[in-house]
Design an enzyme around this catalytic site. Structure first.
Site, PDB file in Angstrom:
ATOM      1  N   GLU A  34      11.751  -2.143   7.379  1.00  0.00           N
ATOM      2  CA  GLU A  34      10.460  -1.526   6.960  1.00  0.00           C
ATOM      3  C   GLU A  34      10.960  -0.282   7.089  1.00  0.00           C
ATOM      4  O   GLU A  34      10.611   1.005   6.679  1.00  0.00           O
ATOM      5  CB  GLU A  34       9.724  -2.383   7.795  1.00  0.00           C
ATOM      6  CG  GLU A  34       8.689  -3.378   7.015  1.00  0.00           C
ATOM      7  CD  GLU A  34       8.009  -3.426   8.371  1.00  0.00           C
ATOM      8  OE1 GLU A  34       7.395  -3.195   9.414  1.00  0.00           O
ATOM      9  OE2 GLU A  34       7.147  -4.740   7.671  1.00  0.00           O
ATOM     10  N   TYR A  42       4.354  -4.042   1.407  1.00  0.00           N
ATOM     11  CA  TYR A  42       3.553  -6.033   1.455  1.00  0.00           C
ATOM     12  C   TYR A  42       3.401  -6.387   0.265  1.00  0.00           C
ATOM     13  O   TYR A  42       3.265  -7.809   0.755  1.00  0.00           O
ATOM     14  CB  TYR A  42       1.514  -5.755   1.756  1.00  0.00           C
ATOM     15  CG  TYR A  42       1.866  -4.936   2.889  1.00  0.00           C
ATOM     16  CD1 TYR A  42       1.210  -5.791   3.955  1.00  0.00           C
ATOM     17  CD2 TYR A  42       0.982  -3.834   2.989  1.00  0.00           C
ATOM     18  CE1 TYR A  42       1.725  -5.503   5.541  1.00  0.00           C
ATOM     19  CE2 TYR A  42       0.359  -3.390   3.934  1.00  0.00           C
ATOM     20  CZ  TYR A  42       1.043  -3.632   5.273  1.00  0.00           C
ATOM     21  OH  TYR A  42      -0.004  -3.571   6.751  1.00  0.00           O
ATOM     22  N   HIS A  59      -0.678  -1.245  11.439  1.00  0.00           N
ATOM     23  CA  HIS A  59       0.563  -2.278  11.562  1.00  0.00           C
ATOM     24  C   HIS A  59       1.670  -2.265  12.491  1.00  0.00           C
ATOM     25  O   HIS A  59       1.987  -1.705  12.513  1.00  0.00           O
ATOM     26  CB  HIS A  59       0.827  -2.084  10.526  1.00  0.00           C
ATOM     27  CG  HIS A  59       2.058  -2.797   9.640  1.00  0.00           C
ATOM     28  ND1 HIS A  59       2.445  -3.785   9.375  1.00  0.00           N
ATOM     29  CD2 HIS A  59       3.688  -1.823   9.597  1.00  0.00           C
ATOM     30  CE1 HIS A  59       3.861  -4.379   9.597  1.00  0.00           C
ATOM     31  NE2 HIS A  59       4.791  -3.368   9.928  1.00  0.00           N
ATOM     32  N   ASN A 117      -7.879  -2.869  10.533  1.00  0.00           N
ATOM     33  CA  ASN A 117      -7.478  -3.352  11.813  1.00  0.00           C
ATOM     34  C   ASN A 117      -6.706  -2.453  12.217  1.00  0.00           C
ATOM     35  O   ASN A 117      -5.813  -2.743  13.262  1.00  0.00           O
ATOM     36  CB  ASN A 117      -6.670  -4.963  11.469  1.00  0.00           C
ATOM     37  CG  ASN A 117      -5.540  -4.917  10.230  1.00  0.00           C
ATOM     38  OD1 ASN A 117      -5.452  -4.349   9.992  1.00  0.00           O
ATOM     39  ND2 ASN A 117      -4.842  -6.407  11.179  1.00  0.00           N
ATOM     40  N   LYS A 124      -3.082   2.908   9.705  1.00  0.00           N
ATOM     41  CA  LYS A 124      -3.433   2.837   8.718  1.00  0.00           C
ATOM     42  C   LYS A 124      -4.331   3.461   8.721  1.00  0.00           C
ATOM     43  O   LYS A 124      -4.933   4.506   9.885  1.00  0.00           O
ATOM     44  CB  LYS A 124      -4.447   1.186   8.571  1.00  0.00           C
ATOM     45  CG  LYS A 124      -2.955   0.137   8.814  1.00  0.00           C
ATOM     46  CD  LYS A 124      -3.324  -1.330   8.496  1.00  0.00           C
ATOM     47  CE  LYS A 124      -1.830  -2.248   8.571  1.00  0.00           C
ATOM     48  NZ  LYS A 124      -3.002  -3.918   8.725  1.00  0.00           N
TER      49      LYS A 124
END
Ligand code: UDP
Ligand code: MG
Length: 150
Positions: free
Chosen positions: A128, A51, A117, A114, A11
């Site tokens: 995805e 998402y 992914h 965080n 990310k």
């Protein structure tokens, strides 16, 4: 357990913090095969699509902003049981619950930062990978394969 592919994405915070090499190293050294790799600025539509299952959650807006806030490193990794094993390597969603030794447990503190992914199922991975790599991924077989698999 079959050979699988997983969509793994560093990310924007992981990219900005210079963790791309460290994260790639962990998957590479474990023995997984890199099948797709690109650094991209994500537009809102792609982040929302990725998402979409979380669109009703209160953090959805902030999550989309976060994913669009800088480049992400989009990857496809392949190997035996990579989907579940990749999630184990990544650690719990909330870094406060991520064990030391996991990627989130070693490099992050808050759930909204965080750093990485990983697909949560083989079905999600297929969806995805299609979403992030519509151009397809790279076909190759590493020469080390018989040294990693019986
Ligand atoms: N997230 C958040 N707040 C929460 C739960 C999730 O900001 O309370 C963010 C976090 O970045 C997480 C992402 O939304 O990684 C996707 O959530 P999911 O439940 O799919 O967790 P993951 O599969 O990434 O562990
Ligand atoms: Mg998830």
């Amino acid at each position: 357990m079959a050979t699988e592919q997983s969509y793994i994405m560093i990310k924007p915070d992981g990219v900005q913090r210079g963790l791309v090499g460290e994260i790639i190293k962990r998957f590479e050294q474990r023995g997984y095969t890199l099948k797709g790799l690109k650094l991209i600025n994500v537009d809102r539509a792609l982040a929302e699509k990725h998402y979409e299952d979380l669109s009703a959650r209160p953090f959805f807006g902030a999550l989309v902003e976060y994913i669009c806030s800088g480049p992400v490193c989009a990857m496809v990794w392949e190997g035996k049981n990579i989907v579940a094993a990749g999630r184990t390597m990544i650690g719990a969603t909330n870094p406060q619950a991520s064990a030391p030794g996991t990627i989130r447990g070693d490099y992050s503190i808050e759930v909204g930062r965080n750093i990485i992914h990983g697909s949560d199922s083989v079905e999600s991975a297929t969806r995805e990978i299609g979403l992030w790599f519509p151009e397809g991924i790279t076909s190759w077989t590493p020469v080390a394969k018989p040294w990693i698999y019986e």
